[in-house]
Design an enzyme around this catalytic site. Structure first.
Site, PDB file in Angstrom:
ATOM      1  N   SER A 141       0.864  -1.175   0.000  1.00 38.74           N
ATOM      2  CA  SER A 141       0.000   0.000   0.000  1.00 38.74           C
ATOM      3  C   SER A 141       0.896   1.219   0.000  1.00 38.74           C
ATOM      4  O   SER A 141       2.075   1.141   0.383  1.00 38.74           O
ATOM      5  CB  SER A 141      -0.891   0.006   1.250  1.00 38.74           C
ATOM      6  OG  SER A 141      -1.496   1.265   1.451  1.00 38.74           O
ATOM      7  N   TYR A 154      -2.985  -1.215  10.271  1.00 35.29           N
ATOM      8  CA  TYR A 154      -2.810  -1.320   8.823  1.00 35.29           C
ATOM      9  C   TYR A 154      -1.440  -0.807   8.399  1.00 35.29           C
ATOM     10  O   TYR A 154      -0.702  -1.480   7.656  1.00 35.29           O
ATOM     11  CB  TYR A 154      -3.914  -0.530   8.116  1.00 35.29           C
ATOM     12  CG  TYR A 154      -3.955  -0.718   6.621  1.00 35.29           C
ATOM     13  CD1 TYR A 154      -4.569  -1.828   6.065  1.00 35.29           C
ATOM     14  CD2 TYR A 154      -3.390   0.220   5.766  1.00 35.29           C
ATOM     15  CE1 TYR A 154      -4.623  -2.007   4.687  1.00 35.29           C
ATOM     16  CE2 TYR A 154      -3.434   0.053   4.387  1.00 35.29           C
ATOM     17  CZ  TYR A 154      -4.046  -1.056   3.858  1.00 35.29           C
ATOM     18  OH  TYR A 154      -4.095  -1.228   2.490  1.00 35.29           O
TER      19      TYR A 154
END
Length: 259
Positions: A141, A154
């Site tokens: 990401s 995350y």
């Protein structure tokens, strides 16, 4: 005349397992690999009829293993058998201040986003080493390179995926096996699209304001990444042209991490 490696991957005879591939980015990657000739194994949750339709579309098989369970991962990898391409794409997110972050959510995110990647990789590598060829691609990401508030689990797991990928790239550097990350920014998926109406209502914004000023606030291009673009990058990383590309973290984020 010297023959240059083709930028177009020919994956005939290769088997690919793509986790989290019944929708979104994972499905786009599975479609791209199938289009390049690979045999695809799907993994993920969804309606039984829709999964059956996807299996027919991609001439694929499906394994619905719960990747938060190491025993289920081991059973899946044994059932699937040797694979040439492993795409670790499954992931989840939760947003909360660290002092309020539910412990069970932290544990679940670490299990799916990070530990599952370790388990699938450790089980896939022996056959790749024996074959002298393999491709490991981890969906990271933009948050593997930059942090955002309220996303402690995350961001932590995505930073860890970057380090894990580099480590195994070094371990496998002389085995014909590469390992790379793909780090998307905001990708236009049904999940993202579905967030727009609620955000419009919560913030008293128009659809365009939500898209440009909220979702795309950090992407200088002001354009969503398309799932097919991630799929195309994955296919390139599987090609002969990318045989010396390993340990890299490939941004596809509209310039987000350039700042």
């Amino acid at each position: 005349m010297h023959k240059q490696n083709s930028l177009v991957a020919d994956l005939q005879g290769k088997r690919a397992l793509v986790t989290g591939s019944t929708s979104g980015i994972g499905l786009a990657v599975a479609r791209a690999l199938h289009g390049a000739g690979a045999e695809v194994v799907l993994n993920g949750f969804g309606e039984e009829a829709e999964i059956a339709r996807l299996c027919e579309e991609l001439d694929a098989v499906h394994n619905g293993a719960n990747l938060m369970d190491p025993a289920a991962i081991e059973a899946m990898m044994e059932e699937v058998g040797p694979i040439d391409i492993l795409v670790n794409n499954a992931g989840m997110q939760h947003v909360a201040p660290v002092e309020d972050f539910p412990v069970e959510k932290w544990d679940a995110i670490v299990a799916l986003n990070l530990s599952a990647v370790f388990h699938t990789t450790r089980l896939a590598v022996p056959a790749m080493k024996e074959a002298g060829w393999g491709r490991i691609i981890n969906t990271a990401s933009a948050h593997s390179k930059q942090a955002s508030p309220f996303k402690s689990a995350y961001v932590s797991t995505k930073h860890a995926i970057d380090g894990f990928t580099k480590t195994i790239a070094l371990e496998l550097a002389q085995c014909g096996v590469t390992a790379n990350c793909i780090s998307p920014g905001y990708v236009w998926t049904p999940l993202v699209e579905g967030q727009i109406p609620d955000t419009m209502q919560a913030r008293s914004m128009t659809r365009e304001e939500v898209m440009n000023d909220v979702l795309l606030a950090k992407q200088p291009t002001k354009k969503f990444v398309q799932p097919e673009e991630v799929g195309a990058m994955a296919v390139f990383l599987c090609s002969d042209a990318a045989s010396n590309v390993t340990g890299a973290n490939w941004s596809i984020d509209g310039g987000w991490t350039a700042e």
